[in-house]
Motif scaffolding. Structure first.
Motif, PDB file in Angstrom:
ATOM      1  N   VAL A 179       7.859  23.643  39.506  1.00  0.00           N
ATOM      2  CA  VAL A 179       6.492  23.842  39.280  1.00  0.00           C
ATOM      3  C   VAL A 179       6.308  25.405  38.504  1.00  0.00           C
ATOM      4  CG1 VAL A 179       4.091  24.461  40.097  1.00  0.00           C
ATOM      5  CG2 VAL A 179       5.369  22.606  40.948  1.00  0.00           C
ATOM      6  N   PHE A 180       7.148  26.251  38.916  1.00  0.00           N
ATOM      7  CA  PHE A 180       7.193  27.448  38.427  1.00  0.00           C
ATOM      8  C   PHE A 180       7.820  27.357  37.075  1.00  0.00           C
ATOM      9  CE2 PHE A 180       6.438  29.101  42.740  1.00  0.00           C
ATOM     10  CZ  PHE A 180       5.417  29.979  42.559  1.00  0.00           C
ATOM     11  N   VAL A 181       8.877  26.895  36.778  1.00  0.00           N
ATOM     12  CA  VAL A 181       9.469  27.080  35.580  1.00  0.00           C
ATOM     13  C   VAL A 181       8.906  26.176  34.617  1.00  0.00           C
ATOM     14  CG1 VAL A 181      11.883  27.921  36.463  1.00  0.00           C
ATOM     15  CG2 VAL A 181      11.621  25.475  35.933  1.00  0.00           C
ATOM     16  N   ASN A 182       8.478  24.682  34.958  1.00  0.00           N
ATOM     17  CA  ASN A 182       7.883  24.060  34.053  1.00  0.00           C
ATOM     18  C   ASN A 182       6.336  24.279  33.841  1.00  0.00           C
ATOM     19  OD1 ASN A 182       6.816  20.613  34.135  1.00  0.00           O
ATOM     20  ND2 ASN A 182       7.702  21.599  32.225  1.00  0.00           N
ATOM     21  N   SER A 202       6.769  34.175  31.357  1.00  0.00           N
ATOM     22  CA  SER A 202       7.739  32.964  31.462  1.00  0.00           C
ATOM     23  C   SER A 202       8.875  33.177  32.376  1.00  0.00           C
ATOM     24  CB  SER A 202       7.997  32.514  30.118  1.00  0.00           C
ATOM     25  OG  SER A 202       6.698  31.794  29.784  1.00  0.00           O
ATOM     26  N   ASN A 203       9.638  34.239  31.915  1.00  0.00           N
ATOM     27  CA  ASN A 203      10.775  34.685  32.405  1.00  0.00           C
ATOM     28  C   ASN A 203      10.629  35.131  33.799  1.00  0.00           C
ATOM     29  OD1 ASN A 203      13.837  35.156  31.776  1.00  0.00           O
ATOM     30  ND2 ASN A 203      13.184  36.995  32.967  1.00  0.00           N
ATOM     31  N   LEU A 204       9.433  35.592  34.222  1.00  0.00           N
ATOM     32  CA  LEU A 204       9.095  35.853  35.513  1.00  0.00           C
ATOM     33  C   LEU A 204       9.046  34.500  36.461  1.00  0.00           C
ATOM     34  CD1 LEU A 204       8.432  37.374  38.159  1.00  0.00           C
ATOM     35  CD2 LEU A 204       5.962  37.542  37.369  1.00  0.00           C
ATOM     36  N   GLN A 205       8.379  33.501  35.791  1.00  0.00           N
ATOM     37  CA  GLN A 205       8.464  32.234  36.385  1.00  0.00           C
ATOM     38  C   GLN A 205      10.116  31.977  36.973  1.00  0.00           C
ATOM     39  OE1 GLN A 205       5.562  31.727  37.408  1.00  0.00           O
ATOM     40  NE2 GLN A 205       4.909  33.228  35.897  1.00  0.00           N
ATOM     41  N   TYR A 206      10.934  32.093  35.895  1.00  0.00           N
ATOM     42  CA  TYR A 206      12.456  31.714  36.090  1.00  0.00           C
ATOM     43  C   TYR A 206      12.898  32.530  37.204  1.00  0.00           C
ATOM     44  CZ  TYR A 206      11.883  30.248  31.157  1.00  0.00           C
ATOM     45  OH  TYR A 206      11.245  30.061  30.134  1.00  0.00           O
ATOM     46  N   ILE A 207      12.654  33.705  37.198  1.00  0.00           N
ATOM     47  CA  ILE A 207      13.244  34.650  38.478  1.00  0.00           C
ATOM     48  C   ILE A 207      12.528  34.262  39.852  1.00  0.00           C
ATOM     49  CG2 ILE A 207      12.961  37.028  39.429  1.00  0.00           C
ATOM     50  CD1 ILE A 207      12.791  38.250  36.746  1.00  0.00           C
ATOM     51  N   ILE A 208      11.475  33.749  39.823  1.00  0.00           N
ATOM     52  CA  ILE A 208      10.589  33.398  41.014  1.00  0.00           C
ATOM     53  C   ILE A 208      11.457  32.044  41.401  1.00  0.00           C
ATOM     54  CG2 ILE A 208       8.619  32.253  42.381  1.00  0.00           C
ATOM     55  CD1 ILE A 208       7.058  34.196  40.658  1.00  0.00           C
ATOM     56  N   ALA A 209      11.664  31.074  40.694  1.00  0.00           N
ATOM     57  CA  ALA A 209      12.510  30.034  40.806  1.00  0.00           C
ATOM     58  C   ALA A 209      13.768  30.240  41.484  1.00  0.00           C
ATOM     59  CB  ALA A 209      12.213  29.005  39.672  1.00  0.00           C
ATOM     60  N   LEU A 264      15.422  21.679  32.573  1.00  0.00           N
ATOM     61  CA  LEU A 264      14.311  21.611  32.726  1.00  0.00           C
ATOM     62  C   LEU A 264      13.555  22.887  31.852  1.00  0.00           C
ATOM     63  CD1 LEU A 264      11.506  20.273  33.669  1.00  0.00           C
ATOM     64  CD2 LEU A 264      11.855  21.630  35.777  1.00  0.00           C
ATOM     65  N   ILE A 265      13.918  23.961  32.136  1.00  0.00           N
ATOM     66  CA  ILE A 265      13.524  25.122  31.303  1.00  0.00           C
ATOM     67  C   ILE A 265      13.500  24.797  29.761  1.00  0.00           C
ATOM     68  CG2 ILE A 265      14.148  27.733  30.786  1.00  0.00           C
ATOM     69  CD1 ILE A 265      14.687  28.031  33.908  1.00  0.00           C
ATOM     70  N   LEU A 266      14.812  24.558  29.556  1.00  0.00           N
ATOM     71  CA  LEU A 266      14.751  24.143  28.030  1.00  0.00           C
ATOM     72  C   LEU A 266      14.028  23.096  27.468  1.00  0.00           C
ATOM     73  CD1 LEU A 266      16.559  25.443  25.695  1.00  0.00           C
ATOM     74  CD2 LEU A 266      18.254  23.542  26.283  1.00  0.00           C
ATOM     75  N   LEU A 321       1.934  27.310  31.299  1.00  0.00           N
ATOM     76  CA  LEU A 321       0.563  27.814  31.384  1.00  0.00           C
ATOM     77  C   LEU A 321       0.702  29.092  30.595  1.00  0.00           C
ATOM     78  CD1 LEU A 321      -2.421  28.551  32.441  1.00  0.00           C
ATOM     79  CD2 LEU A 321      -1.406  29.205  34.576  1.00  0.00           C
ATOM     80  N   GLN A 322       1.462  30.009  30.641  1.00  0.00           N
ATOM     81  CA  GLN A 322       1.631  31.183  29.985  1.00  0.00           C
ATOM     82  C   GLN A 322       1.702  30.800  28.508  1.00  0.00           C
ATOM     83  OE1 GLN A 322       1.686  33.593  31.842  1.00  0.00           O
ATOM     84  NE2 GLN A 322       2.055  32.113  33.701  1.00  0.00           N
TER      85      GLN A 322
END
Lengths: 256, 256
Positions: free
Chosen positions: A169-172, B175-182, B199-201, A177-178
């Protein structure tokens, strides 16, 4: 183990990509079942299968019924087919495995960590697939299917799968949303979202090889409070977005 | 117009990619100036240039000095070279153009909308470059350089550039912060970030053709409050991350 019968319930994003993916991988899809006949026939055609109004009886112990519907509907269908003899498999990240069925009924989970849209092609070979099953034989059946699609098959229990789903949910969803926020900011100034598309791609490409923490940049990362204040001021007419900017920046300021 | 002299101040991410990019595009880099001699010589070597301890005098009216340093340092250097005769150009999204200099002094902005890391190659041809200059001739000089690098050159005033810079913080840093959290969520369960990389890609690829709003998915998008509650509960030991989840979900719930 040979899988002798595969049925798919649903015609949505996951059903579409699973059916066409399995078909391209050389597996026979015996039937597509869906309430919507037109959509069902469309999908059946795309994977050389047939649409059925009523799910036929399972013909052998390795008959698999993929339930590719909404989370709500999955629960209903698992109950409905709880004496069907099929290995009942759902594709949801957030629904726990049904561990014990009536009599010989078996259950499985086949969760691809991917975002599916009907119109966007999916690279199944790099898509991780998380498997779980209520008994060893069922897991073997699911592995034999999953490894035909992907090089990244992982057995995972429901608790870990839920964690992966949350992280996804965070990465996708939250990354997207960003993108939405940025798209709307540019729209206000009559600027094209095209200006940001290459940057979005670079951002995603960077973490393909690196840890996300290593590649973090930006005002909050370098504790540049002056730039943060300028940005917050730019957002003063849009308190909801300003709040997001502030909370994400605060998170980063505390992280580094 | 022929550009007869190009100098670059700095050896960081932007300086490195600008110097090597211009060199590969067939332009001559006359010198690299930096406080750090070793780094300066490294970069000069990479673009067949020479490191200089002192910036030489400008030799003609189309001599360009790129100031590729931190935002703070840019301000200082613009002052320092305010009688140099060079067209003084910075590469920052957030610093406004110096509109009028002493005498014949001219200024410009050359802002590539991209995230640069020394070790990650950059595709300059697709990187949008935003230009601004204090007079028409200077803008022509900058255009002649930028179009050698990129197919996407756009003249933009400082107010719009600041807006783009703000939007870039969302798509890149946040967005990169979302990746860090994940990444951290998975780490807690000893799961690999590799599970999420495809999924990120995909998420970034989807918006290359589509509007971000069109491709939004997830619990908040479909108003699935049950899943949101389950996720919030999973995050109860981590209130800071729970707060981010809640505020981003609320934003999405109001958006759709």
């Amino acid at each position: 183990m040979k899988v002798n019968q595969i049925g798919i319930i649903g015609t949505g994003n996951v059903a579409t990509h699973l059916a066409t993916g399995l078909y391209k991988a050389g597996l026979k899809i015996d039937f597509i079942h869906s309430r919507n006949e037109k959509e069902g026939k469309r999908l059946a055609k795309a994977c050389s299968s047939e649409w059925v109004n009523i799910v036929p009886k399972s013909t052998n112990s390795a008959a698999v019924l993929f339930i590719c519907t909404t989370d709500e509907s999955i629960q209903v269908l698992i109950k409905k087919f709880s004496r069907s003899g099929y290995l009942l498999v759902h594709c949801s990240g957030s629904i726990a495995l049904t561990k014990k069925g009536q009599g010989n009924q078996h259950y499985g989970v086949f969760y691809p960590i991917q975002s599916f849209s009907k119109t966007v092609p999916v690279d199944w070979s790099t898509t991780p697939i998380c498997l779980e099953a209520s008994n060893k034989e069922s897991l073997t059946v699911l592995k034999s299917i999953a490894t035909k699609l992907s090089k990244k098959v992982k057995v995972m229990d429901s608790a870990d799968r839920l964690k992966v789903h949350l992280a996804a949910v965070f990465v996708n969803n939250f990354s997207n949303l960003q993108y939405i926020i940025a798209e709307n900011l540019l729209k206000e100034s009559h600027l094209s979202f095209d200006l940001l598309r290459p940057l979005i791609l670079t951002t995603a490409l960077k973490v393909q090889q690196n840890s996300a923490e290593q590649v973090q940049t930006g005002p909050a990362r370098r504790k540049d409070l002056k730039s943060i204040r300028i940005h917050l001021n730019l957002l003063k007419e849009d308190p909801a977005t300003q709040k997001i900017y502030r909370s994400l920046s605060n998170y980063l300021l505390h992280l580094f």
